[in-house]
Each structure stands twice: as structure tokens, then as C-alpha cells.
Design an enzyme around this catalytic site. Structure first.
Site, short mmCIF file in Angstrom:
data_model
loop_
_atom_site.label_atom_id
_atom_site.label_comp_id
_atom_site.label_asym_id
_atom_site.label_seq_id
_atom_site.Cartn_x
_atom_site.Cartn_y
_atom_site.Cartn_z
N ASN A 10 0.87 -1.18 0.00
CA ASN A 10 0.00 0.00 0.00
C ASN A 10 0.90 1.23 0.00
O ASN A 10 1.55 1.53 1.00
CB ASN A 10 -0.90 -0.03 1.25
N TRP A 11 0.91 1.92 -1.13
CA TRP A 11 1.81 3.07 -1.24
C TRP A 11 1.32 4.29 -0.48
O TRP A 11 2.04 5.25 -0.32
CB TRP A 11 2.00 3.44 -2.72
N LYS A 12 0.05 4.26 -0.07
CA LYS A 12 -0.55 5.43 0.60
C LYS A 12 -0.32 6.66 -0.28
O LYS A 12 -0.38 6.54 -1.51
CB LYS A 12 0.03 5.57 2.01
N HIS A 96 -9.18 1.32 5.46
CA HIS A 96 -7.86 1.48 6.08
C HIS A 96 -7.99 2.41 7.28
O HIS A 96 -8.76 3.37 7.25
CB HIS A 96 -6.85 2.04 5.07
N GLU A 98 -6.25 4.71 8.33
CA GLU A 98 -6.00 6.13 8.04
C GLU A 98 -7.24 6.78 7.43
O GLU A 98 -7.53 7.94 7.69
CB GLU A 98 -4.78 6.26 7.12
N GLU A 168 -4.95 -5.08 10.75
CA GLU A 168 -3.85 -4.14 10.98
C GLU A 168 -4.03 -3.48 12.35
O GLU A 168 -4.84 -2.55 12.49
CB GLU A 168 -3.86 -3.04 9.93
N GLY A 174 3.27 1.82 10.70
CA GLY A 174 4.27 2.87 10.51
C GLY A 174 5.06 3.20 11.77
O GLY A 174 5.76 4.20 11.82
N SER A 213 4.00 -2.60 10.11
CA SER A 213 5.46 -2.70 10.22
C SER A 213 6.02 -4.04 9.72
O SER A 213 6.99 -4.56 10.26
CB SER A 213 5.91 -2.43 11.66
N GLY A 234 3.07 -1.30 4.15
CA GLY A 234 3.16 0.12 3.86
C GLY A 234 4.58 0.51 3.50
O GLY A 234 5.03 0.34 2.36
N GLY A 235 5.30 1.05 4.47
CA GLY A 235 6.63 1.61 4.23
C GLY A 235 7.58 0.70 3.45
O GLY A 235 8.27 1.15 2.53
O1 LIG Z 1 -1.49 -0.47 4.60
C1 LIG Z 1 -0.45 -0.75 5.18
C2 LIG Z 1 -0.33 -0.60 6.59
O2 LIG Z 1 -0.97 0.52 7.07
C3 LIG Z 1 1.00 -0.89 7.20
O3 LIG Z 1 1.90 0.18 7.05
P1 LIG Z 1 3.42 -0.04 7.52
O4 LIG Z 1 3.88 -1.30 6.87
O5 LIG Z 1 4.14 1.18 7.04
O6 LIG Z 1 3.39 -0.17 9.02
#
Ligand SMILES: O=C[C@H](O)COP(=O)(O)O
Length: 252
Positions: A10-12, A96, A98, A168, A174, A213, A234-235
Site C-alpha cells: 500500500n503506497w498510501k 484502512h 488512516e 492491521e 508505521g 510494520s 506500507g513503508g
Molecule cells: O497499509 C499498510 C499498513 O498501514 C501498514 O503500514 P506499515 O507497513 O508502514 O506499518
């Protein structure tokens, strides 16, 4: 029952079109021909067309990061399933944390969105998870039960396994604070049991991702858990090599 693992990045709100294309150029040689793991990237709207075009014929599938439940209408800033379908995406992430936290997406919205996404033949990745305060107060199961039951309320029993559920824990997103394998397994097994309570076979088939994470260093341990069928990353999904390392960890 074997469930095909599903790793989605997920690139957000990251990557311009040029940066998205650079990711694809880096990732395709690494994951573009893998067929024992479902692989997706959840891409911001402006880059979707470019990423769909540059991944066509490969194993890398494209997902959007939000969709509205209405067919069309006066919903400034929103996008419909027909618009996504036209772009040839495989599916869309909804719920999500967020979007729930910063943009007011509710369980009631998700209840409307999931059937509409499925009716269009798109694959939803439906996110659920508790805050740190809720976990510390012993409310994790109550929160997950509410989110899963409400979100899936209007999905037909026979369609439940068409939804991928991403567990999640919000405190792990994150933050570098990954859930322990015990916490991840327990929560994912609980989510599966909620689906199985609706339909035992769909409960066996539904895929549940862990997110929060996930990194190349911890992916193998998390992905080996019996009720974890993949990861929403994510990251660590912003870089092709690190994303590919997580995909590799999901291979049997
Ligand atoms: O959509 C992905 C998640 O919110 C996880 O993000 P993260 O891997 O940066 O903790």
C-alpha cells in the site's frame, strides 16, 4: 485447505507517476513472473493508469486505495467502482485505519461499499484493527467483531471469501512496533472465526493479511502463521527490493 498467499503493497500518498513507473521497472524483474503468491500494489489514483499499463501481462496487480459506494452523483473528490473498473484495476483497499481516522470512513460506509465492489467484479481488501488503547483495555475482540460483522453485513454468505481481510493493529502501523506472532495469529484466527460463523467453508477460504510494520526481516515469521495468509505492507513496499523480499517470504 490451501489458500494462495496475498502480499499487497500500500503506497498510501507516495509516488508521482514517474516514481510509480520507476518502482514497476525495478519490481517486475523481481516479482513479475511469480505465480504462487498473489501480488498487488495499492496505487494513488493519478498513477493507476500508468501502473496498469506497465504491469499488464505480469503477476503484479493494481489496486486503488478508496472508492465510493454510490454509482455516481454529487460526491466531490470521490471515485466510483465503474471508474475503477474502467481502469482495469484488480480491486481496492477499503476501511484502512488512516481513512477511518482522518477521513471519517465508518463501518456503515463499509457496509455499503463492500457489496458494490464485489458486484463490479473487483476484489476488496477490507482493513480492520484496534488502537493501542483498545488493546490495553482488553477490547480487541469486541472492536474486531464489530468491524467485521458490520463491514461484511451485506455481503452474501457465498461471497465472503472474495473479500481479503487485512488485520492491521493501528499501533503497529508505521511505528516499527510489529505485533508479536502470538498477537497476529490470535487476532487473525479470531477474524477467520467470525467469517466461519457466517459460513464455515468461506471461513476456511477467506484470506487474512497481517499489516503493521511488516519488513523483509520479520515477514517470514509472520507469514508462516497458520491464519495469516499474506501481508498488507506500507513503508517496506515503497522500495522494489524490499517489497520483493516480502513476496519471497510468502512463497511456500
Ligand atoms: O497499509 C499498510 C499498513 O498501514 C501498514 O503500514 P506499515 O507497513 O508502514 O506499518
Amino acid at each position: 485447505m490451501t489458500r494462495t498467499p496475498f502480499v499487497a503493497g500500500n503506497w498510501k500518498m507516495h509516488k508521482t507517476i514517474a516514481e510509480a513507473e520507476a518502482f514497476v521497472s525495478g519490481a517486475l524483474p523481481l516479482v513479475g513472473a511469480i505465480d504462487d503468491v498473489q501480488i498487488g500494489v495499492c496505487v494513488p489514483f493519478p498513477s493507476i493508469q500508468a501502473v496498469v499499463d506497465s504491469t499488464r501481462g505480469s503477476s503484479l496487480q493494481v489496486y486503488a486505495q478508496n472508492v465510493h459506494w454510490a454509482e455516481q452523483g454529487a460526491y466531490t473528490g470521490e471515485v466510483s467502482v465503474a471508474m475503477l473498473d474502467e481502469l482495469e484495476v484488480a480491486g481496492v483497499v477499503v476501511g484502512h485505519s488512516e481513512r477511518r481516522q482522518f477521513f471519517g470512513e465508518t463501518d456503515a460506509d463499509l457496509r455499503k461499499k463492500l457489496p458494490v465492489i464485489l458486484a463490479a467484479g473487483l476484489e476488496p481488501i477490507f482493513c480492520v484493527g484496534e488502537t493501542e488503547e483498545q488493546r490495553e483495555a482488553g477490547e480487541t475482540e469486541r472492536v474486531l467483531r464489530h468491524q467485521v460483522q458490520e463491514g461484511l453485513h451485506d455481503v452474501a454468505d457465498g461471497d465472503l471469501a472474495k473479500v481479503t481481510i487485512a488485520y492491521e493493529p493501528i499501533w503497529a502501523i508505521g511505528t516499527g512496533k510489529v505485533a508479536t506472532p502470538e498477537q497476529a495469529q490470535e487476532a487473525c484466527a479470531f477474524v477467520r472465526a467470525l467469517v466461519a460463523a457466517r459460513d464455515a467453508e468461506q471461513g476456511e477460504q477467506v484470506r487474512i493479511q497481517y499489516g503493521g510494520s511488516v519488513k523483509p526481516e520479520n515477514a517470514a515469521e509472520l507469514l508462516a502463521l497458520p491464519d495469516v495468509d499474506g501481508a498488507l505492507v506500507g513503508g517496506a513496499a515503497l522500495d522494489p527490493a524490499s517489497f520483493a523480499a516480502i513476496v519471497e517470504a510468502a512463497r511456500a
